[in-house]
Scaffold this motif. Sequence first.
Motif, PDB file in Angstrom:
ATOM      1  N   VAL A 213       0.735  -0.962   0.109  1.00 55.25           N
ATOM      2  CA  VAL A 213       0.034  -0.120   0.110  1.00 55.25           C
ATOM      3  C   VAL A 213       0.939   1.129   0.123  1.00 55.25           C
ATOM      4  N   ASP A 214       1.997   1.290   1.005  1.00 54.19           N
ATOM      5  CA  ASP A 214       2.716   2.422   0.795  1.00 54.19           C
ATOM      6  C   ASP A 214       3.662   2.621  -0.351  1.00 54.19           C
ATOM      7  N   ALA A 215       4.062   1.440  -1.086  1.00 49.13           N
ATOM      8  CA  ALA A 215       4.634   1.414  -2.403  1.00 49.13           C
ATOM      9  C   ALA A 215       3.563   2.380  -3.257  1.00 49.13           C
ATOM     10  N   ASP A 216       2.274   1.811  -3.434  1.00 45.08           N
ATOM     11  CA  ASP A 216       1.459   2.385  -4.271  1.00 45.08           C
ATOM     12  C   ASP A 216       1.313   3.906  -4.063  1.00 45.08           C
ATOM     13  N   LEU A 217       1.339   4.267  -2.780  1.00 43.77           N
ATOM     14  CA  LEU A 217       1.097   5.654  -2.636  1.00 43.77           C
ATOM     15  C   LEU A 217       2.583   6.624  -3.067  1.00 43.77           C
ATOM     16  N   LEU A 218       3.609   6.113  -2.900  1.00 38.26           N
ATOM     17  CA  LEU A 218       4.970   6.510  -3.577  1.00 38.26           C
ATOM     18  C   LEU A 218       4.771   6.612  -4.906  1.00 38.26           C
ATOM     19  N   ALA A 219       4.138   5.496  -5.586  1.00 40.49           N
ATOM     20  CA  ALA A 219       4.000   5.589  -7.264  1.00 40.49           C
ATOM     21  C   ALA A 219       2.918   6.970  -7.291  1.00 40.49           C
ATOM     22  N   GLY A 220       1.966   7.067  -6.724  1.00 51.63           N
ATOM     23  CA  GLY A 220       1.237   8.022  -7.092  1.00 51.63           C
ATOM     24  C   GLY A 220       1.877   9.496  -6.677  1.00 51.63           C
ATOM     25  N   GLU A 221       2.595   9.429  -5.592  1.00 51.27           N
ATOM     26  CA  GLU A 221       3.390  10.950  -5.511  1.00 51.27           C
ATOM     27  C   GLU A 221       4.493  11.009  -6.377  1.00 51.27           C
ATOM     28  N   ALA A 222       4.962  10.172  -7.044  1.00 48.52           N
ATOM     29  CA  ALA A 222       5.872  10.433  -8.059  1.00 48.52           C
ATOM     30  C   ALA A 222       5.167  10.797  -9.260  1.00 48.52           C
ATOM     31  N   GLN A 223       4.143  10.596  -9.740  1.00 51.87           N
ATOM     32  CA  GLN A 223       3.257  10.933 -10.768  1.00 51.87           C
ATOM     33  C   GLN A 223       2.850  12.637 -10.451  1.00 51.87           C
ATOM     34  N   LEU A 224       2.461  12.691  -9.410  1.00 45.20           N
ATOM     35  CA  LEU A 224       1.953  14.131  -8.672  1.00 45.20           C
ATOM     36  C   LEU A 224       3.083  14.785  -8.820  1.00 45.20           C
ATOM     37  N   SER A 225       4.523  14.745  -8.298  1.00 42.06           N
ATOM     38  CA  SER A 225       5.781  15.323  -8.430  1.00 42.06           C
ATOM     39  C   SER A 225       5.905  15.906 -10.059  1.00 42.06           C
ATOM     40  N   GLU A 226       5.698  14.825 -10.853  1.00 47.28           N
ATOM     41  CA  GLU A 226       5.832  15.320 -12.212  1.00 47.28           C
ATOM     42  C   GLU A 226       4.762  16.746 -12.687  1.00 47.28           C
ATOM     43  N   ARG A 227       3.504  16.241 -12.239  1.00 46.46           N
ATOM     44  CA  ARG A 227       2.639  17.566 -12.492  1.00 46.46           C
ATOM     45  C   ARG A 227       3.071  18.668 -11.875  1.00 46.46           C
TER      46      ARG A 227
END
Length: 468
Positions: free
Chosen positions: A83-97
Amino acid sequence: MPWPEELSPVPMQRVALVTPHSALRAALVCVADAGCIDLDRAGGPGRAEGAAAPVRVRGPRGAPSQPALSATGADPQAVNGAVDADLLAGEAQLSERLNDAVRRGSVAALAGWCPAAEVHRVNARLAGIGGVLVPLRAPPGVDPPTALRATGPVRRPLTSLVTTYGTPRYTDLDPTWAAAALYAVMFGMMFGDVGHGALLMLGGLALYLRRPRFFARWHDTWPVVVAAGAASTGAGLAYGEFFGPTGVLPVLWLDPLRRPERLLLTAVAVGAVLLLLAYAAGAVNRWRAGGLPGALYSFSGVAGGAVFAGLAGAATGLALHLSWLLVAGAVLGAAGVALAAAGVHTGTVRGIAGALQTGVQLFDGLLRIASNTVSFARLAAFGLTHAALGQVVWSGTVGLSHHGPVGVLGAAVLFLVGNALIFLLEALVAGVQALRLEYFELFSRVYDGLGRPFRPWHVPVRRSEVTS
């Protein structure tokens, strides 16, 4: 929904997400959760050349993560599960935006595309954050991304028939329903058998129910399979075929093996009608994209349609000894050639070189029109093959049944195994050939280019997550 809207892609609105710096992350989380905005990447629509590749995060066992977002953010030091890895993946996409945002003073903005009907809903969600979607004019020379109306349990799977060929331009017609209907009709002509069609419909029902579970991966194809099975059943009634020429059903129209020439002429006539419809749709697309000149002079528009209709009329008049139809077809075809020549010549250089190029392109266009019409003869050819294979199996079954109990057993085995082989082989051949005719003979006239698919940024928000 009115039928004109059914024939067009989803209307798109150019928008800008405008928000204070302090609310930018919250606004992007809201946009990601809504999942209906295609945000421009740095340098324009799509990823800019040379931009960094997206960050890929994997779970504890190396499996790809499923990106998700938390309203409070994910702590890299707290990663101790998938679950935490999923959140980090989402944060990586958010950081790009976040990096793509344009900042001026205390305000940040990102541009993108949103379905016009969704702008009000997204603005209602952004109101409590301090952000807003501002409608903008579309940039000159830039077409909006295309989103087909993939709504409902039936239409959504049918769009794959169109998108497999390519994404239509935003100004083009949405051919989803027509593509599905034409595919089923062409498949049915080549696979005409009531018994085999019924089995195909049962297979479509199994795909819909996901039973057995092995079928679950092809669940989305069930409407196409059911439609193809229904068309095959209808053609089988016309041919009098029920697991071959068993005599169970009367011949309502023609026996393919006894009247092959009539079936061949019918297939060519059906192909001619479908090509005329394709030219009409192509003319509409050329008009919507480039106005009257684009529709009038294009080989995939009025000019090509006139040439095709003229050739068809002249050939029919010659065959039926109708001089008036022969003359009318020749005049119409000549007018189409003149229009096409004018359209081709405008895009060439002047002088002898331009004249030669125009002549070559006209010859190529005329040759394609003639060959494309003949291509539809395969509707009859494969229909004859299906009937001939059924005849062979049924003749062998009847012959074995006259040799006592062992012969009857052998006849039953031959009937079951033979029909199973015919079903598998002919279903594959008819499916591929119907798709080929639809893409290469019809879609190639409807579209003269492809558009950009609408890819909204969507990362679900896990509101129940608590992070450090």
